[in-house]
Design a protein around this motif. Structure first.
Motif, PDB file in Angstrom:
ATOM      1  N   THR A  81       0.832  -1.209   0.000  1.00 47.24           N
ATOM      2  CA  THR A  81       0.000   0.000   0.000  1.00 47.24           C
ATOM      3  C   THR A  81       0.864   1.255   0.000  1.00 47.24           C
ATOM      4  O   THR A  81       0.598   2.205  -0.736  1.00 47.24           O
ATOM      5  CB  THR A  81      -0.937   0.001   1.218  1.00 47.24           C
ATOM      6  N   SER A  82       1.908   1.250   0.807  1.00 46.91           N
ATOM      7  CA  SER A  82       2.813   2.412   0.859  1.00 46.91           C
ATOM      8  C   SER A  82       3.504   2.627  -0.476  1.00 46.91           C
ATOM      9  O   SER A  82       3.654   3.762  -0.932  1.00 46.91           O
ATOM     10  CB  SER A  82       3.861   2.225   1.953  1.00 46.91           C
ATOM     11  N   LEU A  83       3.928   1.550  -1.101  1.00 45.44           N
ATOM     12  CA  LEU A  83       4.596   1.659  -2.396  1.00 45.44           C
ATOM     13  C   LEU A  83       3.643   2.177  -3.469  1.00 45.44           C
ATOM     14  O   LEU A  83       4.023   3.009  -4.300  1.00 45.44           O
ATOM     15  CB  LEU A  83       5.177   0.307  -2.796  1.00 45.44           C
ATOM     16  N   GLN A  84       2.400   1.723  -3.419  1.00 44.56           N
ATOM     17  CA  GLN A  84       1.409   2.218  -4.379  1.00 44.56           C
ATOM     18  C   GLN A  84       1.145   3.709  -4.166  1.00 44.56           C
ATOM     19  O   GLN A  84       1.037   4.474  -5.135  1.00 44.56           O
ATOM     20  CB  GLN A  84       0.106   1.434  -4.256  1.00 44.56           C
ATOM     21  N   MET A  85       1.066   4.131  -2.896  1.00 45.27           N
ATOM     22  CA  MET A  85       0.849   5.547  -2.609  1.00 45.27           C
ATOM     23  C   MET A  85       2.022   6.380  -3.116  1.00 45.27           C
ATOM     24  O   MET A  85       1.838   7.443  -3.712  1.00 45.27           O
ATOM     25  CB  MET A  85       0.663   5.783  -1.113  1.00 45.27           C
ATOM     26  N   LEU A  86       3.224   5.896  -2.906  1.00 44.16           N
ATOM     27  CA  LEU A  86       4.403   6.609  -3.370  1.00 44.16           C
ATOM     28  C   LEU A  86       4.427   6.707  -4.890  1.00 44.16           C
ATOM     29  O   LEU A  86       4.785   7.749  -5.452  1.00 44.16           O
ATOM     30  CB  LEU A  86       5.670   5.917  -2.857  1.00 44.16           C
ATOM     31  N   SER A  87       3.999   5.650  -5.569  1.00 47.36           N
ATOM     32  CA  SER A  87       3.934   5.666  -7.033  1.00 47.36           C
ATOM     33  C   SER A  87       2.907   6.683  -7.531  1.00 47.36           C
ATOM     34  O   SER A  87       3.155   7.407  -8.500  1.00 47.36           O
ATOM     35  CB  SER A  87       3.573   4.282  -7.571  1.00 47.36           C
ATOM     36  N   VAL A  88       1.775   6.751  -6.857  1.00 42.96           N
ATOM     37  CA  VAL A  88       0.743   7.726  -7.238  1.00 42.96           C
ATOM     38  C   VAL A  88       1.260   9.147  -7.013  1.00 42.96           C
ATOM     39  O   VAL A  88       1.067  10.027  -7.861  1.00 42.96           O
ATOM     40  CB  VAL A  88      -0.566   7.475  -6.458  1.00 42.96           C
ATOM     41  N   LEU A  89       1.928   9.379  -5.880  1.00 49.23           N
ATOM     42  CA  LEU A  89       2.499  10.703  -5.620  1.00 49.23           C
ATOM     43  C   LEU A  89       3.503  11.081  -6.687  1.00 49.23           C
ATOM     44  O   LEU A  89       3.518  12.205  -7.177  1.00 49.23           O
ATOM     45  CB  LEU A  89       3.155  10.745  -4.240  1.00 49.23           C
ATOM     46  N   ARG A  90       4.371  10.129  -7.047  1.00 52.62           N
ATOM     47  CA  ARG A  90       5.360  10.382  -8.100  1.00 52.62           C
ATOM     48  C   ARG A  90       4.671  10.756  -9.414  1.00 52.62           C
ATOM     49  O   ARG A  90       5.040  11.733 -10.072  1.00 52.62           O
ATOM     50  CB  ARG A  90       6.231   9.142  -8.302  1.00 52.62           C
ATOM     51  N   ASP A  91       3.654   9.989  -9.789  1.00 51.21           N
ATOM     52  CA  ASP A  91       2.931  10.270 -11.028  1.00 51.21           C
ATOM     53  C   ASP A  91       2.274  11.645 -11.001  1.00 51.21           C
ATOM     54  O   ASP A  91       2.290  12.379 -11.996  1.00 51.21           O
ATOM     55  CB  ASP A  91       1.883   9.197 -11.289  1.00 51.21           C
ATOM     56  N   LYS A  92       1.694  12.029  -9.862  1.00 44.41           N
ATOM     57  CA  LYS A  92       1.044  13.335  -9.746  1.00 44.41           C
ATOM     58  C   LYS A  92       2.053  14.468  -9.810  1.00 44.41           C
ATOM     59  O   LYS A  92       1.778  15.521 -10.405  1.00 44.41           O
ATOM     60  CB  LYS A  92       0.228  13.426  -8.445  1.00 44.41           C
ATOM     61  N   VAL A  93       3.218  14.285  -9.201  1.00 46.62           N
ATOM     62  CA  VAL A  93       4.261  15.320  -9.263  1.00 46.62           C
ATOM     63  C   VAL A  93       4.738  15.489 -10.702  1.00 46.62           C
ATOM     64  O   VAL A  93       4.901  16.613 -11.190  1.00 46.62           O
ATOM     65  CB  VAL A  93       5.432  14.976  -8.317  1.00 46.62           C
ATOM     66  N   ILE A  94       4.947  14.387 -11.404  1.00 43.04           N
ATOM     67  CA  ILE A  94       5.374  14.459 -12.807  1.00 43.04           C
ATOM     68  C   ILE A  94       4.296  15.118 -13.656  1.00 43.04           C
ATOM     69  O   ILE A  94       4.582  15.967 -14.498  1.00 43.04           O
ATOM     70  CB  ILE A  94       5.720  13.054 -13.339  1.00 43.04           C
ATOM     71  N   GLN A  95       3.052  14.755 -13.414  1.00 43.14           N
ATOM     72  CA  GLN A  95       1.935  15.347 -14.158  1.00 43.14           C
ATOM     73  C   GLN A  95       1.860  16.855 -13.909  1.00 43.14           C
ATOM     74  O   GLN A  95       1.659  17.635 -14.840  1.00 43.14           O
ATOM     75  CB  GLN A  95       0.628  14.676 -13.750  1.00 43.14           C
ATOM     76  N   ALA A  96       2.025  17.279 -12.667  1.00 42.10           N
ATOM     77  CA  ALA A  96       1.990  18.708 -12.343  1.00 42.10           C
ATOM     78  C   ALA A  96       3.152  19.442 -13.008  1.00 42.10           C
ATOM     79  O   ALA A  96       2.980  20.544 -13.539  1.00 42.10           O
ATOM     80  CB  ALA A  96       2.036  18.908 -10.834  1.00 42.10           C
ATOM     81  N   TYR A  97       4.337  18.840 -12.994  1.00 44.44           N
ATOM     82  CA  TYR A  97       5.494  19.458 -13.643  1.00 44.44           C
ATOM     83  C   TYR A  97       5.252  19.625 -15.136  1.00 44.44           C
ATOM     84  O   TYR A  97       5.532  20.676 -15.712  1.00 44.44           O
ATOM     85  CB  TYR A  97       6.750  18.617 -13.411  1.00 44.44           C
ATOM     86  N   GLN A  98       4.707  18.588 -15.775  1.00 44.15           N
ATOM     87  CA  GLN A  98       4.433  18.662 -17.208  1.00 44.15           C
ATOM     88  C   GLN A  98       3.389  19.737 -17.509  1.00 44.15           C
ATOM     89  O   GLN A  98       3.502  20.459 -18.503  1.00 44.15           O
ATOM     90  CB  GLN A  98       3.986  17.310 -17.723  1.00 44.15           C
ATOM     91  N   GLU A  99       2.400  19.854 -16.650  1.00 45.97           N
ATOM     92  CA  GLU A  99       1.368  20.865 -16.853  1.00 45.97           C
ATOM     93  C   GLU A  99       1.943  22.274 -16.716  1.00 45.97           C
ATOM     94  O   GLU A  99       1.644  23.163 -17.519  1.00 45.97           O
ATOM     95  CB  GLU A  99       0.245  20.665 -15.839  1.00 45.97           C
ATOM     96  N   SER A 101       5.084  23.090 -17.194  1.00 42.45           N
ATOM     97  CA  SER A 101       6.028  23.350 -18.290  1.00 42.45           C
ATOM     98  C   SER A 101       5.309  23.688 -19.596  1.00 42.45           C
ATOM     99  O   SER A 101       5.895  24.311 -20.473  1.00 42.45           O
ATOM    100  CB  SER A 101       6.953  22.139 -18.493  1.00 42.45           C
ATOM    101  N   ARG A 102       4.055  23.304 -19.737  1.00 40.63           N
ATOM    102  CA  ARG A 102       3.280  23.640 -20.941  1.00 40.63           C
ATOM    103  C   ARG A 102       2.659  25.016 -20.891  1.00 40.63           C
ATOM    104  O   ARG A 102       2.157  25.525 -21.884  1.00 40.63           O
ATOM    105  CB  ARG A 102       2.174  22.616 -21.153  1.00 40.63           C
TER     106      ARG A 102
END
Length: 105
Positions: A81-99, A101-102
């Motif tokens: 569960t912790s690893l899944q949460m960390l993966s979701v956080l990572r994905d959201k941070v990357i998504q926010a960065y991409q947004e 940068s656009r």
């Protein structure tokens, strides 16, 4: 989107299941400012690694018969569960960065 995160944090805080490190998001700690976003992410990553190590150690103990299957299953499920949460956080941070940068400046 940020409002959704704050609503989720608020709901978990009310339920009493939110880790202490994350309770400072969206608000201030006692007697000062809240933790920085980077510090919170670092703490979540460290906690995840600790849970993964604990699950691995319990699995090793289970092989030699020193840990019960229930303890092992609980530790592995918590680590997953912790690893899944960390993966979701990572994905959201990357998504926010991409947004960001656009965006046109």
């Amino acid at each position: 989107m940020f409002t959704d995160v704050l609503n989720a944090v608020s709901a978990y805080r009310k339920a009493g299941t939110l880790p202490q490190e994350l309770q400072s998001i969206g608000g201030a700690e006692k007697g000062g400012e809240g933790k920085s976003f980077g510090a919170v992410l670092q703490q979540v990553a460290d906690d995840t690694v600790d849970q993964l190590k604990k699950a691995e150690d319990l699995s090793k103990q289970g092989v030699v018969g020193k840990a019960s299957p229930v303890e092992i299953a609980t530790a592995v499920a918590g680590a997953e569960t912790s690893l899944q949460m960390l993966s979701v956080l990572r994905d959201k941070v990357i998504q926010a960065y991409q947004e960001v940068s656009r965006m046109n400046v």
